[in-house]
Write a protein that holds these residues in place. Sequence first.
Motif, PDB file in Angstrom:
ATOM      1  N   LYS A   1       0.840  -1.172  -0.180  1.00  0.00           N
ATOM      2  CA  LYS A   1      -0.097   0.227   0.151  1.00  0.00           C
ATOM      3  C   LYS A   1       0.989   1.182  -0.087  1.00  0.00           C
ATOM      4  O   LYS A   1       2.097   1.136   0.154  1.00  0.00           O
ATOM      5  CB  LYS A   1      -0.983   0.083   1.288  1.00  0.00           C
ATOM      6  N   THR A   2       0.252   2.348  -0.277  1.00  0.00           N
ATOM      7  CA  THR A   2       1.150   3.631  -0.543  1.00  0.00           C
ATOM      8  C   THR A   2       1.908   3.901   0.846  1.00  0.00           C
ATOM      9  O   THR A   2       2.929   4.418   0.730  1.00  0.00           O
ATOM     10  CB  THR A   2       0.141   4.806  -0.763  1.00  0.00           C
ATOM     11  N   SER A   3       1.318   3.607   2.137  1.00  0.00           N
ATOM     12  CA  SER A   3       1.938   3.821   3.318  1.00  0.00           C
ATOM     13  C   SER A   3       3.311   3.043   3.537  1.00  0.00           C
ATOM     14  O   SER A   3       4.135   3.206   4.307  1.00  0.00           O
ATOM     15  CB  SER A   3       1.056   3.659   4.645  1.00  0.00           C
ATOM     16  N   ASN A   4       3.374   2.018   2.627  1.00  0.00           N
ATOM     17  CA  ASN A   4       4.520   1.002   2.603  1.00  0.00           C
ATOM     18  C   ASN A   4       5.555   1.488   1.638  1.00  0.00           C
ATOM     19  O   ASN A   4       6.752   0.652   1.485  1.00  0.00           O
ATOM     20  CB  ASN A   4       4.103  -0.333   2.273  1.00  0.00           C
ATOM     21  N   VAL A   5       5.413   2.473   1.018  1.00  0.00           N
ATOM     22  CA  VAL A   5       6.295   2.957  -0.009  1.00  0.00           C
ATOM     23  C   VAL A   5       7.069   4.227   0.610  1.00  0.00           C
ATOM     24  O   VAL A   5       6.424   5.376   0.786  1.00  0.00           O
ATOM     25  CB  VAL A   5       5.733   3.489  -1.273  1.00  0.00           C
ATOM     26  N   LEU A   6       8.238   3.968   0.876  1.00  0.00           N
ATOM     27  CA  LEU A   6       9.119   5.015   1.753  1.00  0.00           C
ATOM     28  C   LEU A   6      10.037   5.679   0.706  1.00  0.00           C
ATOM     29  O   LEU A   6      10.606   5.085  -0.320  1.00  0.00           O
ATOM     30  CB  LEU A   6       9.943   4.301   2.711  1.00  0.00           C
ATOM     31  N   VAL A   7      10.446   6.975   0.965  1.00  0.00           N
ATOM     32  CA  VAL A   7      11.406   7.703   0.110  1.00  0.00           C
ATOM     33  C   VAL A   7      12.421   8.168   1.143  1.00  0.00           C
ATOM     34  O   VAL A   7      12.314   8.712   2.315  1.00  0.00           O
ATOM     35  CB  VAL A   7      10.618   8.632  -0.507  1.00  0.00           C
ATOM     36  N   ASP A   8      13.723   8.391   0.540  1.00  0.00           N
ATOM     37  CA  ASP A   8      14.969   8.840   0.993  1.00  0.00           C
ATOM     38  C   ASP A   8      14.864  10.201   0.812  1.00  0.00           C
ATOM     39  O   ASP A   8      13.961  10.938   0.349  1.00  0.00           O
ATOM     40  CB  ASP A   8      16.004   8.017   0.801  1.00  0.00           C
ATOM     41  N   GLU A   9      16.209  10.799   1.276  1.00  0.00           N
ATOM     42  CA  GLU A   9      16.227  12.133   0.932  1.00  0.00           C
ATOM     43  C   GLU A   9      16.214  12.847  -0.509  1.00  0.00           C
ATOM     44  O   GLU A   9      15.916  13.946  -0.807  1.00  0.00           O
ATOM     45  CB  GLU A   9      17.697  12.733   1.628  1.00  0.00           C
ATOM     46  N   ASN A  10      16.431  11.986  -1.488  1.00  0.00           N
ATOM     47  CA  ASN A  10      16.239  12.124  -2.633  1.00  0.00           C
ATOM     48  C   ASN A  10      14.979  11.589  -3.563  1.00  0.00           C
ATOM     49  O   ASN A  10      14.835  11.583  -4.710  1.00  0.00           O
ATOM     50  CB  ASN A  10      17.399  11.370  -3.586  1.00  0.00           C
ATOM     51  N   PHE A  11      14.200  11.435  -2.600  1.00  0.00           N
ATOM     52  CA  PHE A  11      12.879  10.618  -2.947  1.00  0.00           C
ATOM     53  C   PHE A  11      13.206   9.444  -4.015  1.00  0.00           C
ATOM     54  O   PHE A  11      12.277   9.057  -4.927  1.00  0.00           O
ATOM     55  CB  PHE A  11      12.186  11.833  -3.703  1.00  0.00           C
ATOM     56  N   ILE A  12      13.918   8.694  -3.614  1.00  0.00           N
ATOM     57  CA  ILE A  12      14.048   7.417  -4.102  1.00  0.00           C
ATOM     58  C   ILE A  12      13.121   6.739  -3.259  1.00  0.00           C
ATOM     59  O   ILE A  12      13.721   6.316  -2.349  1.00  0.00           O
ATOM     60  CB  ILE A  12      15.630   7.020  -4.184  1.00  0.00           C
ATOM     61  N   ALA A  13      12.282   5.622  -4.109  1.00  0.00           N
ATOM     62  CA  ALA A  13      11.407   4.782  -3.177  1.00  0.00           C
ATOM     63  C   ALA A  13      12.178   3.412  -3.077  1.00  0.00           C
ATOM     64  O   ALA A  13      12.516   2.921  -3.696  1.00  0.00           O
ATOM     65  CB  ALA A  13      10.284   4.561  -4.239  1.00  0.00           C
ATOM     66  N   LYS A  14      11.591   2.883  -1.698  1.00  0.00           N
ATOM     67  CA  LYS A  14      11.980   1.843  -1.220  1.00  0.00           C
ATOM     68  C   LYS A  14      10.484   0.880  -0.844  1.00  0.00           C
ATOM     69  O   LYS A  14       9.832   1.789  -0.148  1.00  0.00           O
ATOM     70  CB  LYS A  14      12.856   1.754  -0.080  1.00  0.00           C
ATOM     71  N   VAL A  15      10.427  -0.167  -0.892  1.00  0.00           N
ATOM     72  CA  VAL A  15       9.357  -1.036  -0.646  1.00  0.00           C
ATOM     73  C   VAL A  15       9.567  -1.493   0.859  1.00  0.00           C
ATOM     74  O   VAL A  15      10.479  -2.318   0.967  1.00  0.00           O
ATOM     75  CB  VAL A  15       8.965  -2.012  -1.585  1.00  0.00           C
ATOM     76  N   ALA A  16       8.417  -1.331   1.853  1.00  0.00           N
ATOM     77  CA  ALA A  16       8.705  -1.668   3.166  1.00  0.00           C
ATOM     78  C   ALA A  16       7.910  -2.794   3.466  1.00  0.00           C
ATOM     79  O   ALA A  16       6.876  -2.922   2.773  1.00  0.00           O
ATOM     80  CB  ALA A  16       8.490  -0.509   4.189  1.00  0.00           C
ATOM     81  N   ASP A  17       7.919  -3.261   4.629  1.00  0.00           N
ATOM     82  CA  ASP A  17       7.087  -4.502   5.278  1.00  0.00           C
ATOM     83  C   ASP A  17       6.820  -5.711   4.283  1.00  0.00           C
ATOM     84  O   ASP A  17       5.960  -6.458   4.594  1.00  0.00           O
ATOM     85  CB  ASP A  17       5.724  -3.707   5.628  1.00  0.00           C
ATOM     86  N   ALA A  18       7.809  -5.674   3.242  1.00  0.00           N
ATOM     87  CA  ALA A  18       7.816  -7.235   2.552  1.00  0.00           C
ATOM     88  C   ALA A  18       7.894  -8.531   3.583  1.00  0.00           C
ATOM     89  O   ALA A  18       8.953  -8.333   4.415  1.00  0.00           O
ATOM     90  CB  ALA A  18       8.874  -7.221   1.551  1.00  0.00           C
ATOM     91  N   GLY A  19       7.097  -9.472   3.254  1.00  0.00           N
ATOM     92  CA  GLY A  19       7.165 -10.490   4.311  1.00  0.00           C
ATOM     93  C   GLY A  19       6.528 -10.318   5.720  1.00  0.00           C
ATOM     94  O   GLY A  19       6.918 -11.223   6.525  1.00  0.00           O
TER      95      GLY A  19
END
Length: 232
Positions: free
Chosen positions: A59-77
Amino acid sequence: MLVFEYLPNGSVCGHLYDTGKESMTRLEFKQRLSIAIGAAKGLNHLHSLVPPLIHKGFKTSNVLVDENFIAKVADAGIDRLLRGFDGAAPSHHPSSCSSIYQDPEVHSLAQLSESSDVYSFGVFLSELITGKEASSLVSSEPREYLAHWMETHFSSNEDVTDPRLGGSFTSEGMKELVMLTLQCVSPAARRRPKMRLIAAELDRILEKEMSLTTVMGDGTAIVTLGSQLFTS
């Protein structure tokens, strides 16, 4: 103890519709495409594992972004962790079938598949387009398919794209993103594309968008209303 990478810009929803956030960033169209690409490649990586790892709670709340707005998928598994690896999902699990992100073709967590993650990703794309929570877009009783909502509103006289996008996108780029989103949220799982194809298509849309806006000049992209997106 769990160790996580620190991502200072938090989740994408905090920059789209979480009004409780004081530091919401105005994400332009190309930024949103870039975030979508990062998330798509993250899910594709999970699906390419042997055996494939199904996120089951994307879900959208599981897509996190770093200082450069590069996305990482969180909570997998995280689903397996919460179930204690015993295969019995608790009834109070947040990824219940009542979630707007849940694949309408399945009726339990045990049935979720790669195509279910694709559906959830399509809901995420709809939020990048509209700047609103998908749950606020469709009626819940009876459950309205998000695909039907998008087809109806993007072919009507109503412009439902996020007004904060301003002139940061071309009508062609938005139309292609909407069409990809519709494929992802298709009620029929067999019609949904694989994550690797979605990532490739997003890459193509971003590359094309950058070339068009570079030729035309930043801030002068041609924008058409939602009513015109499906008529050309």
